[in-house]
Design a protein around this motif. Structure first.
Motif, mmCIF file in Angstrom:
data_model
loop_
_atom_site.group_PDB
_atom_site.id
_atom_site.type_symbol
_atom_site.label_atom_id
_atom_site.label_comp_id
_atom_site.label_asym_id
_atom_site.label_seq_id
_atom_site.Cartn_x
_atom_site.Cartn_y
_atom_site.Cartn_z
ATOM 1 N N LEU A 27 0.817 -1.212 0.000
ATOM 2 C CA LEU A 27 0.000 0.000 0.000
ATOM 3 C C LEU A 27 0.852 1.264 0.000
ATOM 4 O O LEU A 27 0.418 2.311 -0.489
ATOM 5 N N THR A 28 2.062 1.182 0.530
ATOM 6 C CA THR A 28 2.910 2.375 0.607
ATOM 7 C C THR A 28 3.654 2.670 -0.693
ATOM 8 O O THR A 28 4.159 3.782 -0.861
ATOM 9 N N VAL A 29 3.737 1.691 -1.619
ATOM 10 C CA VAL A 29 4.518 1.905 -2.846
ATOM 11 C C VAL A 29 3.695 1.750 -4.115
ATOM 12 O O VAL A 29 4.227 1.915 -5.215
ATOM 13 N N LYS A 30 2.414 1.444 -4.006
ATOM 14 C CA LYS A 30 1.640 1.140 -5.208
ATOM 15 C C LYS A 30 1.477 2.354 -6.117
ATOM 16 O O LYS A 30 1.272 2.204 -7.327
ATOM 17 N N GLU A 31 1.559 3.550 -5.583
ATOM 18 C CA GLU A 31 1.392 4.738 -6.411
ATOM 19 C C GLU A 31 2.601 5.015 -7.290
ATOM 20 O O GLU A 31 2.492 5.669 -8.322
ATOM 21 N N SER B 241 10.082 0.703 -15.176
ATOM 22 C CA SER B 241 10.525 1.982 -14.617
ATOM 23 C C SER B 241 11.557 1.713 -13.543
ATOM 24 O O SER B 241 11.661 0.596 -13.019
ATOM 25 N N VAL B 242 12.324 2.748 -13.221
ATOM 26 C CA VAL B 242 13.340 2.646 -12.170
ATOM 27 C C VAL B 242 12.753 3.239 -10.895
ATOM 28 O O VAL B 242 12.430 4.431 -10.849
ATOM 29 N N PRO B 243 12.574 2.422 -9.839
ATOM 30 C CA PRO B 243 12.008 2.961 -8.594
ATOM 31 C C PRO B 243 12.905 4.045 -8.008
ATOM 32 O O PRO B 243 14.129 4.022 -8.157
ATOM 33 N N SER B 244 12.287 4.990 -7.360
ATOM 34 C CA SER B 244 13.046 6.067 -6.733
ATOM 35 C C SER B 244 13.879 5.536 -5.576
ATOM 36 O O SER B 244 13.576 4.498 -4.981
ATOM 37 N N CYS B 245 14.943 6.234 -5.278
ATOM 38 C CA CYS B 245 15.859 5.795 -4.220
ATOM 39 C C CYS B 245 15.196 5.919 -2.847
ATOM 40 O O CYS B 245 14.233 6.652 -2.653
ATOM 41 N N GLY B 246 15.778 5.172 -1.907
ATOM 42 C CA GLY B 246 15.334 5.290 -0.531
ATOM 43 C C GLY B 246 14.204 4.349 -0.181
ATOM 44 O O GLY B 246 14.299 3.129 -0.398
ATOM 45 N N LYS B 247 13.119 4.889 0.344
ATOM 46 C CA LYS B 247 12.047 4.098 0.937
ATOM 47 C C LYS B 247 11.425 3.126 -0.055
ATOM 48 O O LYS B 247 11.117 1.969 0.296
ATOM 49 N N VAL B 248 11.220 3.545 -1.288
ATOM 50 C CA VAL B 248 10.543 2.701 -2.273
ATOM 51 C C VAL B 248 11.363 1.440 -2.563
ATOM 52 O O VAL B 248 10.833 0.326 -2.607
ATOM 53 N N TYR C 86 13.725 0.029 -0.674
ATOM 54 C CA TYR C 86 13.741 -0.832 0.508
ATOM 55 C C TYR C 86 12.423 -1.589 0.647
ATOM 56 O O TYR C 86 12.397 -2.772 1.024
ATOM 57 N N ALA C 87 11.330 -0.910 0.352
ATOM 58 C CA ALA C 87 10.023 -1.552 0.456
ATOM 59 C C ALA C 87 9.886 -2.683 -0.552
ATOM 60 O O ALA C 87 9.344 -3.755 -0.236
ATOM 61 N N ILE C 88 10.379 -2.477 -1.766
ATOM 62 C CA ILE C 88 10.289 -3.511 -2.795
ATOM 63 C C ILE C 88 11.105 -4.736 -2.398
ATOM 64 O O ILE C 88 10.661 -5.889 -2.563
ATOM 65 N N VAL C 89 12.313 -4.525 -1.856
ATOM 66 C CA VAL C 89 13.131 -5.652 -1.397
ATOM 67 C C VAL C 89 12.437 -6.381 -0.249
ATOM 68 O O VAL C 89 12.417 -7.628 -0.197
#
Length: 361
Positions: A84-88, A271-278, A280-283
């Motif tokens: 829910l935190t990265v779906k956008e 697409s290339v996920p943005s650095c930082g929280k996104v 880490y969340a994907i991993v």
């Protein structure tokens, strides 16, 4: 009686009981044989030791499948909250690819370390492994897509209606028992899930991006419900065929990674996920998915498919609990009632399983 207590039998008694003639040591010498020592039968005075009741630890180990299912439900709940935190910022097909790719990367060293053969035992096993991976890929991708078109509560309510279809499919393909009590527990759980989710199409309320978007989301969630039911039965069948848990997880990751890569390419959604929280969340999503899949797959070798599906509905309870802790979302009265209904049904399922194992039912 004295000789019986000492662990030997008199010669006459032995002859009468066995109906055969036992030669004496003198007769053996006269016939040119050697003296052999008589066999000694030792009576164990501890014959009644096996009648002791199993300890609490043994009982918990016997029903460890229930604990594994609940652990996987909690892990998947954490996984859903992170999604829910990265779906956008990430397309659902690419998010599915990263999850399956992480699962494949984590399963590969385990398979190599345990020296697990990836060669299918038969053509049937190969078909089941590929089907499990392909159907699981479609289910997860459609679930992530449903989150984009409708509320997570609506999609969750529809997806966790899968125990109905799991029980029916397990009865057809696995010949597992599915009685009236199972039907009652399934519908009790479904009712509790709907009370928790409170979908607007039943309880009323504001529609999400129009009727068409809501309808698309519900259809995607219902498709996920069907795929979850199919994969539950497939995993149960594979475990009954003694297919290794990590082999199932490996094939699932390999097939789903290739499939989601093709779908993502078709939608031009890389697409290339943005650095930082996104990132880490994907991993974290990949790691949690791997652990949850291993626990869930192994639990199917220990429990009936319909029981696993019913106990997995506790994931909804865990999701709301985590949302309340981390996002401050407090449930209303209907949600609280639904949580209690789901918990009571799951506890009833566990108690019924224990009772059936004791009575041999």
């Amino acid at each position: 009686m004295e000789s019986l207590a000492e662990g030997t039998l008199p010669m006459e008694t032995a002859q009468e009981s066995s109906g055969s003639t036992i030669s004496s040591p003198i007769q053996e010498l006269s016939s040119g044989g050697t003296i052999s020592s008589p066999s000694v039968t030792v009576l164990d005075d501890r014959e009644g030791c096996n009648d002791e009741r199993p300890t609490c630890g043994k009982r918990l180990y016997r029903h460890r499948g229930v604990g594994l299912v609940l652990m996987s439900a909690f892990i998947f709940a954490v996984h859903s909250v992170i999604v829910l935190t990265v779906k956008e910022g990430v397309h659902p097909t690419m998010l599915s690819w990263t999850r399956f790719c992480s699962q494949l990367l984590l399963a590969t060293p385990v398979v190599m370390y345990k020296n697990i053969s990836l060669r299918p035992e038969s053509r049937t096993v190969l078909i089941l492994l590929v089907a499990r991976g392909f159907i699981g890929m479609l289910g997860l991708t459609s679930l992530f897509g449903a989150f984009y078109f409708t509320r997570v509560g609506d999609a969750t309510a529809v997806v966790f209606g899968s125990p109905v279809f799991v029980g029916i499919l397990a009865r057809i393909f696995l010949k597992e028992a599915f009685g009236m009590i199972d039907v009652l527990l399934v519908f009790v759980v479904i009712g509790g899930v709907f009370l928790i989710s409170q979908p607007p199409f039943l309880f009323g309320g504001e529609k999400v991006e129009g009727l068409s978007s809501q309808l698309i989301g519900i259809l995607l969630a219902f498709f996920t419900c069907l795929t979850v039911s199919c994969t539950s039965v497939l995993k149960r069948k594979l475990r009954l065929l003694n297919v290794n848990t990590f082999k199932i997880v490996f094939y699932h990751g390999a097939v789903a990674t290739a499939g989601t890569a093709l779908i993502t390419t078709g939608f031009s959604a890389w697409s290339v996920p943005s650095c930082g929280k996104v990132r880490y969340a994907i991993v974290s999503i990949g790691v949690l998915n791997f652990i949850g899949q291993c626990l869930l797959t192994y639990s199917f070798s220990l429990e009936k498919a319909v029981y696993v599906s019913i106990l997995r509905t506790n994931e909804v309870v865990f999701v709301y609990l985590l949302e309340f802790i981390f996002f401050g979302v407090s449930p209303n009265l209907w949600v609280a009632i639904g949580v209690m209904v789901v918990l009571c049904a799951s506890i009833a399922t566990s108690l019924r399983k224990i009772w059936m194992s004791h009575t041999g039912g």
